[in-house]
Design a protein around this motif. Structure first.
Motif, PDB file in Angstrom:
ATOM      1  N   TYR A 264      37.101 -48.492  23.683  1.00 15.58           N
ATOM      2  CA  TYR A 264      36.299 -47.264  23.546  1.00 15.58           C
ATOM      3  C   TYR A 264      34.847 -47.499  23.988  1.00 15.58           C
ATOM      4  CZ  TYR A 264      39.861 -44.418  21.232  1.00 15.58           C
ATOM      5  OH  TYR A 264      40.968 -43.668  20.977  1.00 15.58           O
TER       6      TYR A 264
ATOM      7  N   GLU B 219      38.612 -40.772  27.055  1.00 17.69           N
ATOM      8  CA  GLU B 219      37.919 -41.253  25.853  1.00 17.69           C
ATOM      9  C   GLU B 219      36.458 -41.593  26.147  1.00 17.69           C
ATOM     10  OE1 GLU B 219      39.009 -40.884  22.996  1.00 17.69           O
ATOM     11  OE2 GLU B 219      41.084 -40.409  23.516  1.00 17.69           O
TER      12      GLU B 219
ATOM     13  N   HIS C  77      32.843 -35.917  19.334  1.00 18.45           N
ATOM     14  CA  HIS C  77      33.894 -36.556  20.136  1.00 18.45           C
ATOM     15  C   HIS C  77      35.145 -35.665  20.173  1.00 18.45           C
ATOM     16  CE1 HIS C  77      36.141 -40.265  21.559  1.00 18.45           C
ATOM     17  NE2 HIS C  77      37.147 -39.503  21.118  1.00 18.45           N
TER      18      HIS C  77
ATOM     19  N   HIS D 274      37.114 -33.303  23.217  1.00 15.29           N
ATOM     20  CA  HIS D 274      38.551 -33.256  23.564  1.00 15.29           C
ATOM     21  C   HIS D 274      39.047 -31.812  23.539  1.00 15.29           C
ATOM     22  CE1 HIS D 274      39.256 -37.488  23.889  1.00 15.29           C
ATOM     23  NE2 HIS D 274      39.172 -37.769  22.600  1.00 15.29           N
TER      24      HIS D 274
HETATM   25 ZN   LIG Z   1      39.237 -39.509  21.511  1.00 12.16          ZN
END
Ligand SMILES: [Zn+2]
Length: 335
Positions: free
Chosen positions: A271, A221, A200, A204
């Motif tokens: 999320y 996200e 994850h 980013h």
């Molecule tokens: Zn994140």
């Protein structure tokens, strides 16, 4: 020059009444006291022969110590004690650096084992044009985590964050980013969860050059979580337990999640919902379309109109069609 009369005066003062002995004793006591204070103030694990330094002592490594990226990390970590450093090569030009204090050496083992594969997983979706040699740090205390992630705006409850240490010019490939893990991340999410978290945060990091602050979080996200969860042996309800509960109760989403939802009490749902939207888009329109949509929407804050225009241009669909398709896909997940 020294005045000879002053010198002889000093000599006669010292020689009378044992003042010389007194002065020698005074100097010795002062030196010894100074040495004791200096020893007391020395870092706990530094040996007596180690010179005072403003960088954290590296305990274990034969690799990575000369890496110029390590110096700023050592300076920032110095107040928190000595560190372990590992390097991971995955075929990128430079090596990735993994840093933790000895208290978190097991975290380091897990991350070292997972990093190469995680970099490949991210590249499989995003391509290889990103800094595939990240610096990854495991903080030993919440205070250290906060200190290391201040610029990223992370909070004490975040399990991990990407922190940008230098100035950043949008559109350029940042090289001074690092991923920082909360000290109890592994305890909270387990070894597999730590690997997911790594993917994850790597996403980013990979997408940073194409991402401007203020872009819709469901896209930023959701995409990071989509890449993190893709091709893992996990079920829908394992990835999105909160969403699953709501879907089973008959509550289908009426809109994409909005930015404030990601920081409130409903953050877990936000999320999961964002992940499911991106998983649906990849499933229905393809990974290339999802990535293209990311590149278009991540350019900055979007209005409903600019988002609609992106859906039409990239997916050839209206917002209504996207939402209807997403809801049908969600119904199919829990059937
Ligand atoms: Zn994140």
């Amino acid at each position: 020059m020294t005045d000879p009369s002053a010198r002889s005066g000093l000599r006669s003062w010292l020689s009378s009444n044992g003042r010389l002995e007194f002065c020698i004793t005074l100097v010795s006591v002062t030196l010894l006291t100074g040495a004791c204070v200096a020893l007391t103030l020395m870092p706990r694990n530094a040996g007596p022969l180690q010179p005072a330094t403003d960088e954290a002592e590296v305990l274990n490594t034969s690799a990575g110590v000369d890496d110029p990226r390590l110096s700023p990390v050592r300076r920032e970590l110095q107040p928190y004690g000595p560190i372990l450093v590992r390097t991971v090569t995955d075929g990128a030009a430079a090596e990735a650096l993994l840093v933790a204090h000895p208290s978190h050496s097991t975290d380091l083992d897990v991350l070292e084992q997972q990093l190469g594969r995680a970099i490949s997983d991210v590249s499989a979706v995003w391509g290889t044009d990103w800094n595939r040699a990240p610096v990854v740090v495991v903080a030993s205390t919440p205070a250290e985590f906060t200190a290391l992630t201040r610029s990223a705006g992370a909070t004490g409850t975040d399990v991990a964050a990407v922190s940008l240490t230098g100035s950043y010019t949008p559109g350029t490939q940042p090289s001074d980013q690092r991923i920082v893990f909360n000290p109890d991340a592994r305890r909270r999410v387990g070894d597999a969860g730590l690997a997911t978290l790594l993917r994850h945060e790597l996403t980013h990091l990979a997408t940073r050059a194409d991402t401007t602050d203020g872009a819709p979080l469901w896209m930023l996200e959701g995409f990071a979580e989509y890449v993190a969860q893709r091709d893992q042996r996990t079920t829908f309800s394992q990835i999105a337990p909160t969403l699953t509960t709501r879907l089973r109760a008959g509550a289908l989403p009426t809109a994409l999640v909005s930015d404030p939802d990601f920081t409130g009490v409903d953050a877990a749902y936000a999320y999961e919902s964002a992940w499911s939207a991106c998983a649906f888009l990849a499933d229905r329109y393809g990974i290339t379309a999802l990535t293209t949509l990311y590149q278009r929407l991540a350019t900055g804050p979007q209005s409903p109109a600019t988002e609609d225009a992106a859906f039409t241009a990239v997916l050839g669909a209206t917002r209504g069609e996207v939402l209807d398709g997403w809801r049908a896909w969600l119904r199919g997940r829990i059937a």
